[in-house]
Design a protein around this motif. Sequence first.
Motif, short mmCIF file in Angstrom:
data_model
loop_
_atom_site.label_atom_id
_atom_site.label_comp_id
_atom_site.label_asym_id
_atom_site.label_seq_id
_atom_site.Cartn_x
_atom_site.Cartn_y
_atom_site.Cartn_z
N ILE A 56 0.84 -1.20 0.00
CA ILE A 56 0.00 0.00 0.00
C ILE A 56 0.87 1.24 0.00
CG2 ILE A 56 -1.77 1.27 1.25
CD1 ILE A 56 -2.53 -1.40 2.57
N ARG A 57 0.61 2.14 -0.96
CA ARG A 57 1.34 3.40 -1.03
C ARG A 57 0.33 4.54 -1.17
NH1 ARG A 57 6.55 1.84 -1.18
NH2 ARG A 57 7.08 -0.12 -2.23
N CYS A 58 0.77 5.75 -0.84
CA CYS A 58 -0.14 6.89 -0.82
C CYS A 58 0.41 8.00 -1.72
CB CYS A 58 -0.31 7.40 0.61
SG CYS A 58 -1.62 8.63 0.79
N ILE A 59 -0.34 8.33 -2.77
CA ILE A 59 0.09 9.39 -3.68
C ILE A 59 -0.04 10.75 -3.02
CG2 ILE A 59 -0.29 10.51 -5.90
CD1 ILE A 59 -1.61 8.01 -6.89
N MET A 60 -1.15 10.96 -2.31
CA MET A 60 -1.44 12.29 -1.77
C MET A 60 -2.27 12.14 -0.50
SD MET A 60 -3.38 15.47 -3.68
CE MET A 60 -5.01 14.71 -3.71
N ALA A 61 -2.02 13.00 0.48
CA ALA A 61 -2.80 12.95 1.71
C ALA A 61 -2.77 14.30 2.41
CB ALA A 61 -2.27 11.87 2.65
N GLN A 62 -3.92 14.62 3.00
CA GLN A 62 -4.02 15.76 3.92
C GLN A 62 -4.95 15.32 5.03
OE1 GLN A 62 -4.56 19.91 2.50
NE2 GLN A 62 -6.30 19.98 3.88
N ARG A 63 -4.41 15.21 6.22
CA ARG A 63 -5.20 14.66 7.33
C ARG A 63 -4.49 14.93 8.64
NH1 ARG A 63 -4.90 8.28 7.61
NH2 ARG A 63 -5.24 8.79 9.79
N LEU A 71 -8.06 12.94 4.05
CA LEU A 71 -8.08 12.77 2.60
C LEU A 71 -6.87 11.92 2.25
CD1 LEU A 71 -8.90 13.33 -0.36
CD2 LEU A 71 -7.50 15.38 -0.24
N ASN A 72 -7.10 10.69 1.82
CA ASN A 72 -6.04 9.78 1.42
C ASN A 72 -6.26 9.33 -0.01
OD1 ASN A 72 -4.84 9.74 3.97
ND2 ASN A 72 -5.95 7.92 4.63
N VAL A 73 -5.20 9.26 -0.79
CA VAL A 73 -5.26 8.72 -2.15
C VAL A 73 -4.27 7.55 -2.21
CG1 VAL A 73 -5.05 9.21 -4.61
CG2 VAL A 73 -5.82 11.01 -3.04
N PHE A 74 -4.81 6.33 -2.16
CA PHE A 74 -4.00 5.12 -2.10
C PHE A 74 -3.81 4.49 -3.47
CE2 PHE A 74 -5.82 4.72 2.34
CZ PHE A 74 -4.63 4.89 3.00
N VAL A 75 -2.69 3.81 -3.65
CA VAL A 75 -2.50 2.91 -4.79
C VAL A 75 -2.26 1.51 -4.24
CG1 VAL A 75 -1.65 4.70 -6.32
CG2 VAL A 75 -0.01 3.37 -4.98
N THR A 149 -0.38 19.64 6.97
CA THR A 149 -0.07 20.06 5.61
C THR A 149 -0.45 19.00 4.58
OG1 THR A 149 2.17 19.18 5.69
CG2 THR A 149 1.85 21.42 6.46
N LEU A 150 -0.56 19.43 3.34
CA LEU A 150 -0.73 18.51 2.23
C LEU A 150 0.61 17.88 1.88
CD1 LEU A 150 -2.61 17.42 -0.08
CD2 LEU A 150 -1.70 19.30 -1.46
N ARG A 151 0.59 16.56 1.66
CA ARG A 151 1.80 15.85 1.27
C ARG A 151 1.57 15.08 -0.02
NH1 ARG A 151 1.97 15.85 6.89
NH2 ARG A 151 4.02 16.19 7.81
N LEU A 152 2.59 15.03 -0.84
CA LEU A 152 2.60 14.14 -2.00
C LEU A 152 3.61 13.03 -1.73
CD1 LEU A 152 2.62 16.44 -5.18
CD2 LEU A 152 0.68 15.28 -4.13
N ASN A 162 3.71 4.99 4.25
CA ASN A 162 3.16 4.57 2.96
C ASN A 162 3.75 5.37 1.78
OD1 ASN A 162 0.66 4.22 5.09
ND2 ASN A 162 0.79 2.52 3.65
N HIS A 163 5.07 5.52 1.79
CA HIS A 163 5.76 6.29 0.75
C HIS A 163 5.68 5.59 -0.60
CE1 HIS A 163 7.56 7.48 4.60
NE2 HIS A 163 7.81 8.64 4.04
N ILE A 164 5.53 6.38 -1.65
CA ILE A 164 5.50 5.81 -2.99
C ILE A 164 6.91 5.55 -3.49
CG2 ILE A 164 3.33 6.99 -3.56
CD1 ILE A 164 5.00 8.84 -5.41
N ASP A 165 7.01 4.61 -4.45
CA ASP A 165 8.27 4.41 -5.16
C ASP A 165 8.11 4.77 -6.63
OD1 ASP A 165 6.67 2.35 -5.99
OD2 ASP A 165 8.10 0.75 -5.55
#
Length: 203
Positions: A56-63, A71-75, A149-152, A162-165
Amino acid sequence: ALGVTGPLKHPATTEVRCWTGDGSAAHIDFGSALIPATAEFVTSLWYFHTANNTTIRCIMAQRNASEDGLLNVFVNANGTGSPTAGMLGVRVFNRMTNVDLAGALQANTWHYITITRASGTLTVTCTPAGGSTVSGSNAISGVVSVANTLRLGAMFSGTVTNHIDGRVSDFRITTGGVTKYFPLQEGPGTSNTNRDRYWIGSD
Protein backbone atom coordinates in the motif's frame (compact mmCIF):
# COMPACT_ATOMS: atom_id res chain seq x y z
CA ALA A 1 -2.52 37.65 -13.80
CA LEU A 2 0.07 34.96 -13.19
CA GLY A 3 2.46 34.80 -10.27
CA VAL A 4 5.43 32.44 -10.09
CA THR A 5 7.02 31.40 -6.81
CA GLY A 6 10.05 29.16 -6.28
CA PRO A 7 12.95 27.91 -8.39
CA LEU A 8 12.46 27.68 -12.14
CA LYS A 9 15.24 25.51 -13.52
CA HIS A 10 14.08 25.07 -17.09
CA PRO A 11 12.82 27.45 -19.78
CA ALA A 12 9.10 27.36 -20.47
CA THR A 13 9.63 25.40 -23.68
CA THR A 14 11.32 22.50 -21.88
CA GLU A 15 9.34 19.70 -20.26
CA VAL A 16 9.51 20.03 -16.49
CA ARG A 17 10.96 17.03 -14.71
CA CYS A 18 8.97 14.90 -12.32
CA TRP A 19 9.62 14.01 -8.70
CA THR A 20 10.55 10.42 -7.77
CA GLY A 21 9.72 8.69 -4.48
CA ASP A 22 12.11 6.21 -2.86
CA GLY A 23 9.49 4.00 -1.21
CA SER A 24 10.79 4.62 2.30
CA ALA A 25 11.36 8.24 3.31
CA ALA A 26 11.18 10.84 0.54
CA HIS A 27 7.99 12.81 0.04
CA ILE A 28 6.93 16.40 -0.62
CA ASP A 29 5.52 18.51 2.21
CA PHE A 30 3.87 21.65 0.83
CA GLY A 31 4.00 23.36 4.21
CA SER A 32 0.29 24.20 4.36
CA ALA A 33 -3.16 22.64 4.02
CA LEU A 34 -4.02 23.30 0.36
CA ILE A 35 -7.22 21.21 0.24
CA PRO A 36 -10.10 23.31 1.68
CA ALA A 37 -12.14 22.06 4.62
CA THR A 38 -15.56 22.34 2.96
CA ALA A 39 -15.26 24.25 -0.32
CA GLU A 40 -15.35 22.65 -3.74
CA PHE A 41 -12.00 21.73 -5.26
CA VAL A 42 -10.35 20.00 -8.20
CA THR A 43 -6.94 18.35 -8.03
CA SER A 44 -5.02 16.68 -10.83
CA LEU A 45 -1.61 15.10 -11.30
CA TRP A 46 0.36 12.62 -13.37
CA TYR A 47 1.48 9.52 -11.52
CA PHE A 48 3.89 6.81 -12.73
CA HIS A 49 2.89 3.47 -11.21
CA THR A 50 5.74 0.98 -10.84
CA ALA A 51 4.01 -2.29 -9.93
CA ASN A 52 0.68 -3.93 -9.15
CA ASN A 53 1.17 -5.73 -5.85
CA THR A 54 -0.19 -5.59 -2.30
CA THR A 55 2.21 -2.94 -0.99
CA ILE A 56 0.00 0.00 0.00
CA ARG A 57 1.34 3.40 -1.03
CA CYS A 58 -0.14 6.89 -0.82
CA ILE A 59 0.09 9.39 -3.68
CA MET A 60 -1.44 12.29 -1.77
CA ALA A 61 -2.80 12.95 1.71
CA GLN A 62 -4.02 15.76 3.92
CA ARG A 63 -5.20 14.66 7.33
CA ASN A 64 -4.57 14.78 11.05
CA ALA A 65 -3.25 11.93 13.17
CA SER A 66 -6.72 10.47 13.75
CA GLU A 67 -9.29 9.33 11.21
CA ASP A 68 -11.25 12.60 11.38
CA GLY A 69 -11.25 14.76 8.28
CA LEU A 70 -8.81 12.67 6.31
CA LEU A 71 -8.08 12.77 2.60
CA ASN A 72 -6.04 9.78 1.42
CA VAL A 73 -5.26 8.72 -2.15
CA PHE A 74 -4.00 5.12 -2.10
CA VAL A 75 -2.50 2.91 -4.79
CA ASN A 76 -2.68 -0.89 -4.58
CA ALA A 77 -5.41 -0.46 -1.98
CA ASN A 78 -9.03 0.52 -1.64
CA GLY A 79 -10.16 3.60 0.23
CA THR A 80 -10.14 1.76 3.55
CA GLY A 81 -6.46 0.93 3.09
CA SER A 82 -6.99 -2.78 2.40
CA PRO A 83 -4.43 -4.18 -0.08
CA THR A 84 -5.82 -4.65 -3.60
CA ALA A 85 -3.32 -4.87 -6.44
CA GLY A 86 -3.87 -2.34 -9.22
CA MET A 87 -6.59 -0.40 -7.41
CA LEU A 88 -6.75 3.37 -6.95
CA GLY A 89 -8.62 4.12 -3.72
CA VAL A 90 -9.65 7.53 -2.38
CA ARG A 91 -11.09 8.10 1.08
CA VAL A 92 -12.34 11.36 2.59
CA PHE A 93 -14.13 12.73 5.63
CA ASN A 94 -14.11 10.57 8.74
CA ARG A 95 -13.60 7.31 6.83
CA MET A 96 -17.15 7.53 5.52
CA THR A 97 -16.72 8.16 1.80
CA ASN A 98 -14.71 5.96 -0.55
CA VAL A 99 -14.26 5.89 -4.30
CA ASP A 100 -12.46 2.72 -5.38
CA LEU A 101 -11.34 2.18 -8.99
CA ALA A 102 -10.55 -1.51 -9.41
CA GLY A 103 -7.98 -2.34 -12.08
CA ALA A 104 -7.34 1.33 -12.81
CA LEU A 105 -3.55 1.15 -12.50
CA GLN A 106 -1.14 -0.37 -14.99
CA ALA A 107 2.44 -1.23 -14.05
CA ASN A 108 5.23 0.92 -15.48
CA THR A 109 2.73 3.41 -16.86
CA TRP A 110 1.92 7.09 -16.39
CA HIS A 111 -1.65 7.85 -15.27
CA TYR A 112 -3.56 11.12 -15.27
CA ILE A 113 -5.61 11.31 -12.06
CA THR A 114 -8.25 13.86 -11.07
CA ILE A 115 -10.14 14.22 -7.78
CA THR A 116 -13.09 16.61 -7.64
CA ARG A 117 -15.50 17.70 -4.92
CA ALA A 118 -18.54 19.44 -6.43
CA SER A 119 -22.21 19.69 -5.47
CA GLY A 120 -21.82 17.20 -2.62
CA THR A 121 -20.15 14.54 -4.76
CA LEU A 122 -16.60 13.21 -4.84
CA THR A 123 -15.51 12.12 -8.33
CA VAL A 124 -12.26 10.36 -9.19
CA THR A 125 -10.91 9.64 -12.67
CA CYS A 126 -7.81 7.70 -13.73
CA THR A 127 -6.53 7.56 -17.31
CA PRO A 128 -3.45 5.49 -18.16
CA ALA A 129 -1.34 6.92 -20.97
CA GLY A 130 -2.79 5.59 -24.21
CA GLY A 131 -5.63 3.85 -22.35
CA SER A 132 -9.25 4.37 -21.36
CA THR A 133 -10.51 6.43 -18.43
CA VAL A 134 -11.83 4.67 -15.33
CA SER A 135 -14.03 6.81 -13.08
CA GLY A 136 -16.24 6.62 -10.00
CA SER A 137 -18.13 8.90 -7.65
CA ASN A 138 -19.83 8.94 -4.28
CA ALA A 139 -21.89 11.40 -2.24
CA ILE A 140 -19.86 13.11 0.47
CA SER A 141 -20.35 15.19 3.61
CA GLY A 142 -18.16 16.52 6.37
CA VAL A 143 -14.87 18.40 6.27
CA VAL A 144 -11.24 17.83 5.35
CA SER A 145 -8.82 18.47 8.18
CA VAL A 146 -6.67 21.57 7.74
CA ALA A 147 -4.67 20.83 10.90
CA ASN A 148 -1.75 19.42 8.92
CA THR A 149 -0.07 20.06 5.61
CA LEU A 150 -0.73 18.51 2.23
CA ARG A 151 1.80 15.85 1.27
CA LEU A 152 2.60 14.14 -2.00
CA GLY A 153 4.18 10.70 -1.99
CA ALA A 154 3.20 9.68 1.55
CA MET A 155 0.57 10.10 4.26
CA PHE A 156 0.65 11.35 7.86
CA SER A 157 -1.10 9.48 10.68
CA GLY A 158 1.07 10.39 13.65
CA THR A 159 4.12 9.49 11.56
CA VAL A 160 4.74 9.76 7.83
CA THR A 161 4.13 6.39 6.17
CA ASN A 162 3.16 4.57 2.96
CA HIS A 163 5.76 6.29 0.75
CA ILE A 164 5.50 5.81 -2.99
CA ASP A 165 8.27 4.41 -5.16
CA GLY A 166 6.77 5.88 -8.32
CA ARG A 167 6.85 9.39 -9.77
CA VAL A 168 4.60 12.44 -9.64
CA SER A 169 4.43 15.38 -12.05
CA ASP A 170 2.29 18.41 -12.88
CA PHE A 171 0.26 18.65 -9.67
CA ARG A 172 -2.57 21.21 -9.80
CA ILE A 173 -5.28 22.29 -7.38
CA THR A 174 -8.18 24.65 -8.07
CA THR A 175 -10.25 26.23 -5.31
CA GLY A 176 -12.45 29.31 -5.52
CA GLY A 177 -11.68 29.73 -9.21
CA VAL A 178 -7.93 29.98 -8.57
CA THR A 179 -5.54 27.31 -9.85
CA LYS A 180 -2.17 26.64 -8.28
CA TYR A 181 0.06 24.72 -10.65
CA PHE A 182 3.06 22.88 -9.17
CA PRO A 183 5.64 21.59 -11.66
CA LEU A 184 7.95 19.44 -9.53
CA GLN A 185 11.72 18.95 -9.63
CA GLU A 186 13.81 16.18 -8.15
CA GLY A 187 15.36 18.71 -5.80
CA PRO A 188 18.34 18.40 -3.45
CA GLY A 189 16.82 15.50 -1.53
CA THR A 190 17.92 16.87 1.83
CA SER A 191 14.50 17.81 3.17
CA ASN A 192 10.90 17.01 2.38
CA THR A 193 10.05 20.71 2.63
CA ASN A 194 12.72 22.15 0.33
CA ARG A 195 12.50 19.83 -2.68
CA ASP A 196 12.63 22.02 -5.75
CA ARG A 197 9.16 23.08 -6.84
CA TYR A 198 7.46 26.25 -7.90
CA TRP A 199 3.86 27.23 -8.24
CA ILE A 200 2.03 29.34 -10.75
CA GLY A 201 -1.11 30.95 -9.38
CA SER A 202 -3.80 31.82 -11.90
CA ASP A 203 -6.81 34.01 -11.18
